[in-house]
Design an enzyme around this catalytic site. Structure first.
Site, PDB file in Angstrom:
ATOM      1  CG  PHE A 148      35.915   4.368  45.726  1.00  0.00           C
ATOM      2  CD1 PHE A 148      35.893   5.525  46.485  1.00  0.00           C
ATOM      3  CD2 PHE A 148      35.703   4.457  44.367  1.00  0.00           C
ATOM      4  CE1 PHE A 148      35.685   6.765  45.880  1.00  0.00           C
ATOM      5  CE2 PHE A 148      35.488   5.687  43.757  1.00  0.00           C
ATOM      6  CZ  PHE A 148      35.472   6.837  44.521  1.00  0.00           C
ATOM      7  CG  ASP A 233      31.252  -1.087  41.879  1.00  0.00           C
ATOM      8  OD1 ASP A 233      31.611  -0.973  40.687  1.00  0.00           O
ATOM      9  OD2 ASP A 233      31.303  -0.148  42.693  1.00  0.00           O
ATOM     10  CE  LYS A 262      36.024   4.458  37.568  1.00  0.00           C
ATOM     11  NZ  LYS A 262      35.903   5.925  37.554  1.00  0.00           N
TER      12      LYS A 262
END
Length: 408
Positions: A148, A233, A262
């Site tokens: 994801f 990531d 984030k």
């Protein structure tokens, strides 16, 4: 459901696109690890904005940085310099340097995690054409099952999640999917067109999947040997969540590009960035990539305050210490409603016995008891409390989970 909650939920159901299916909780205020709904009920936040709130809600140092910048300058665009931009890039580069990234890394700021991933993909392809010598238009990038990395067209093109992938084509070509955790499959998929391998060091959306011992180190070795970039990531796994600044540190590996987001925005503004050596990021030249809001003054000011917190090391230590407590308690529930528990630091994926219900059923039961968590993929639940959570609160949250499982 009370009239206040019902009114807000009714408005959302009527006027907002249904791209989410939230639990019927309407948050109005927050502080630290706790949120309060419109009716005054408090909940322990064990999702932390998918790790965007690693430092908790409304952290005083982060709020102070944002407020001070709001009184000065919020946006100037990258057509000009501003006084937060250079220091932000230098300080983030130095933070990556503590993880072993070579001397004087470069930083390319963006806004969202998806933008940062797209940036890394573009950089990798351009590096492949201009440095490695791959024929133009033929670059391939290796990705993993269960990945994801966001929801743009290019990113969902290599997703194997039907909800993320199906009916959004035609899809972007140039990606090869191999099993996550299988380093040999990575090596076998590399050919002369391969420019990069893109991986999550720990897969978040898939259910906090921790790869086998030695996997990341072997991928790093193969990438170096075959002249392929390793893109990590760390949007969910980075910035303290696993008890280290970057999850890659647990495996003793350094990627060619860190992809961050984030928590870099402190739960206040969207901030993301790609960090890597000049030999890679240096392929991007003026006019070839950009963002109106990427690297804006407010984002940089908040990002600098986040980096300052990480430089203390306190939050990484809390991630390690609280992680020990969390995982010890959760392992005690295996066989008592939980099938398995995974994770590193203050991050856990729980597989619930399907006979007890779906992950959403369990999360609804937790919300009834004052704990917010998120399900994924059927009977799996993710827990990612803020790093400021108190041990007693963490214990209480696991007690609520045990009660939900016991009473199903």
């Amino acid at each position: 459901m009370t009239s206040a909650s019902g009114r807000h939920i009714g408005l959302a159901e009527r006027f907002a696109a249904h791209n989410y299916h939230p639990l019927p909780v309407v948050v109005a205020e927050a502080e630290g690890s706790w949120v309060t709904d419109v009716d005054g009920r408090r909940y322990l936040d064990c999702l932390a904005g998918y790790s965007a709130l690693n430092f908790g809600h409304r952290h005083p140092q982060l709020l102070a940085a944002a407020r001070a910048q709001l009184d000065r300058l919020t946006l100037s665009s990258r057509a000009f310099h501003h006084d937060q931009f250079g220091p932000f890039c230098a300080e983030l580069a130095a933070l990556a340097g503590t993880a072993g990234m070579g001397p004087d890394p470069m930083v390319l700021p963006m806004n969202t995690g998806s933008e940062a991933v797209e940036t890394a993909l573009k950089v990798a392809r351009k590096w492949g054409y201009e440095v490695k010598g791959v024929p133009d238009g033929q670059a391939t990038i290796i990705v993993a099952t269960g990945n994801f990395h966001g929801r743009t067209i290019s990113i969902v093109s290599f997703s194997d999640d039907p909800d993320a992938h199906d009916h959004f084509g035609p899809y972007t070509p140039g990606f090869r999917i191999v099993p996550y955790g299988d380093a040999k499959a990575v090596a076998d998929a590399i050919d002369d067109t391969t420019v990069a391998v893109l991986l999550e060091p720990i897969q978040g959306e898939a259910g906090v999947i921790v790869p086998p011992e030695g996997y990341l180190a072997e991928v790093r070795r193969v990438c170096t040997q075959r002249n392929v970039l390793f893109l990590a990531d760390e949007i969910q796994s980075g910035l303290g969540r696993t008890g280290a600044t970057f999850a890659c540190e647990h495996a003793g590996v350094v990627p060619d590009l860190f992809i961050l987001g984030k928590a870099l925005g402190g739960g206040i503004v969207p901030v993301s960035a790609v960090v890597g050596g000049a030999e890679v990021l240096g392929v991007i030249r003026p006019g070839q990539h950009g963002s109106t809001f990427g690297g804006n003054p407010l984002a940089c000011a908040v990002g600098r305050a986040v980096i300052a917190l990480l430089n203390e090391g306190t939050y990484q230590a809390r991630g390690r210490e609280l992680g020990v407590l969390l995982h010890e308690r959760l392992r005690g529930l295996v066989g008592q409603g939980l099938v398995s528990v995974r994770g590193v630091g203050l991050w856990a994926g729980l597989d619930v016995d399907p006979a007890l219900g779906t992950g959403r059923d369990i999360c609804a039961g937790l919300a009834d008891r004052g704990v917010l968590a998120k399900d994924t993929h059927g009977s799996t639940i993710r827990l990612a409390p803020p790093l400021v959570t108190e041990p007693a609160d963490l214990d209480w949250a696991v007690d609520q989970l045990a009660d939900v499982l016991r009473t199903r």
